[in-house]
Design an enzyme around this catalytic site. Structure first.
Site, PDB file in Angstrom:
ATOM      1  N   ASN A 142       6.998  -1.521   0.001  1.00 30.07           N
ATOM      2  CA  ASN A 142       5.941  -0.603   0.398  1.00 30.07           C
ATOM      3  C   ASN A 142       4.582  -1.284   0.239  1.00 30.07           C
ATOM      4  OD1 ASN A 142       5.307   2.340   1.058  1.00 30.07           O
ATOM      5  ND2 ASN A 142       3.948   1.952  -0.672  1.00 30.07           N
ATOM      6  N   GLU A 205       5.135  -1.275   5.647  1.00 30.54           N
ATOM      7  CA  GLU A 205       3.914  -1.264   6.447  1.00 30.54           C
ATOM      8  C   GLU A 205       3.529  -2.650   6.990  1.00 30.54           C
ATOM      9  OE1 GLU A 205       4.463   0.321   3.626  1.00 30.54           O
ATOM     10  OE2 GLU A 205       3.990   2.439   3.945  1.00 30.54           O
ATOM     11  N   ASP A 253     -15.015  10.102  -3.284  1.00 29.39           N
ATOM     12  CA  ASP A 253     -13.941  10.039  -2.292  1.00 29.39           C
ATOM     13  C   ASP A 253     -14.483  10.230  -0.869  1.00 29.39           C
ATOM     14  OD1 ASP A 253     -11.342   9.864  -1.177  1.00 29.39           O
ATOM     15  OD2 ASP A 253     -10.515  10.601  -3.055  1.00 29.39           O
TER      16      ASP A 253
HETATM   17 MN    MN Z   1       4.999   3.660   2.621  1.00 31.62          MN
END
Ligand code: MN
Length: 431
Positions: A142, A205, A253
């Site tokens: 990941n 990804e 954020d």
């Molecule tokens: Mn992922």
């Protein structure tokens, strides 16, 4: 051809889209301020950074046109399709046994010009770091973005929301182990877009990025066994320590407001690998690059979902005023009365954080807030064109949502003209 950060930047340098700073600036607020005032602007290159040898590059994907180019696309629709298709058809990286980032190494974070962005921040933060990890049981990798706050030269505290990295971390912890990670900084912009997307667990990804780059993204297996892009500027090798927590925050954020302080896991830094004269990549929280990276894949998903319920979607835009995350404008060609309301429901299903959806006709430019308001003024009646859905789950990022339950109200506005009334009545007159 532009599969790494340097060649991508060079391409834009040749087109006059890179702004160089010769003046020395500090990592403490000064560089962040320049990025703030160049929102949606050129790529910024800070040649001289106070107390550090490395230059800082920022704003790489701060403009939508550059993001489309990184997806090898000429239009938003083409880019949406390419990203969604690549997520379904990842392509394994060709591994090489050397990498430029092995040229130099450092024992801790003091080598890196990590920025403090805003004055009330909890400290300096790595914000462009992509964390790559492997599942302890299966051959699953990941790659995802996580903000990392510096606590001391050897430790970071990492914000991990309950998604894929969290799953890997818990699995390792349950076996009594730390989770080995590689934090990559300064990669191909295509890798950044893929790492910001959320394909299902098990889809790596980096392999999504490799599909978009037609197989030209090379991999390198870092000393702790994790695959990283070979042309990375900086790789931080470390581990998320088992059941070890530290306060994380305050941090700004995507909404441009301060997120709360939470106890989050601690990363121990083992080694920092870097190219000779490595570029340190910065990413300003709440800036246009942050909004585009987080929002673009959601826009793609909204486009794809709405397209299934109405015949023709012209454009979808997560708006700047809606933080690139909470508000969406959709333009479409209505075929039946009710199409717009179905589009609203589909959009809410595609992106659960959405709070407001406005649907307009094809003649309205979704990028222009003035035109959208004009559609509201001339084509919308609140008594029949407004949908409010109460007490649904929304975004934890919205400060106005109930912070205990995260429940929120959502609003859909149908600002399309009626098909039953004469079209002329709703046409905008042009000179
Ligand atoms: Mn992922």
């Amino acid at each position: 051809m532009y599969e790494d950060l340097r060649s991508f930047t060079k391409y834009y340098d040749e087109r006059g889209e890179v702004k160089y700073y010769e003046t020395q600036l500090s990592t403490n607020l000064e560089i962040a301020r320049e990025i703030f005032y160049n929102d949606e602007g050129d790529i910024l290159f800070f040649k001289r950074v106070k107390n550090y040898k490395l230059p800082v590059v920022a704003n790489v994907l701060a403009r939508r046109s550059r993001l489309l180019f990184a997806l090898k696309s000429k239009s938003n629709a083409e880019a949406y399709t390419r990203l969604l298709e690549a997520s379904r058809n990842p392509l394994t990286l060709r591994e090489k046994d050397d990498a430029p980032f092995l040229e130099c190494s450092a024992k801790d974070l003091r080598a890196l010009p990590i920025l403090k962005h805003f004055s009330a921040d909890g400290g300096p933060y790595i914000t462009s770091g992509i964390v790559v990890a492997k599942d302890v049981d299966e051959d699953i990798y990941n790659a995802s973005f996580h903000r990392l706050q510096v606590i001391d030269p050897q430790h970071l505290v990492i914000r991990v929301v309950p998604r894929h990295l969290y799953t890997m971390m818990r699995k390792a912890w349950d076996k009594g182990k730390d989770l080995e990670i590689a934090i990559v900084l300064g990669v191909s912009p295509t890798v950044m877009i893929a790492a910001a997307a959320s394909p299902p667990y098990g889809i790596f990804e980096l392999e999504v990025a490799n599909r978009i780059l037609e197989g030209s993204l090379e991999g390198f297996r870092s000393p702790n066994g994790i695959i990283v892009p070979r042309m990375t500027e900086i790789v931080i090798q470390g581990r998320i320590l088992r059941e070890t927590f530290h306060n994380e925050g305050p941090f700004v954020d995507i909404t441009g407001t301060y997120d709360i302080v939470r106890k989050q896991p601690v990363v121990e830094v083992e080694k920092v690998y870097l190219r000779e004269n490595a570029w340190y990549e910065a990413l300003l929280p709440s800036g246009s690059e942050h909004r585009l990276l987080m929002g673009f894949e959601r826009e793609a998903r909204i486009w794809d979902t709405v397209r299934r319920v109405v015949p023709r979607v012209k454009a979808v835009r997560l708006t700047k005023g809606g933080c690139g995350w909470l508000h969406c404008v959709i333009s479409l060609k209505k075929q039946s009365e009710g199409d717009a309301k179905n589009a609203i429901l589909a959009a809410f299903a595609a992106h659960p954080s959405l709070k407001l959806v406005i649907v307009v006709d094809e003649d309205i430019d979704v990028e222009n807030p003035m035109e959208v308001e004009w559609a509201l003024a001339t084509r919308f009646q609140a008594s029949k064109d407004l949908i409010i859905i109460n007490n649904v789950r929304g975004s934890s990022l919205d400060p106005s949502a109930d912070q205990e339950t995260l429940l929120t109200s959502k609003m859909g506005i149908d600002a399309t003209r009626s098909l039953f009334k004469s079209k002329d009545k709703f046409e905008r007159v042009k000179p």
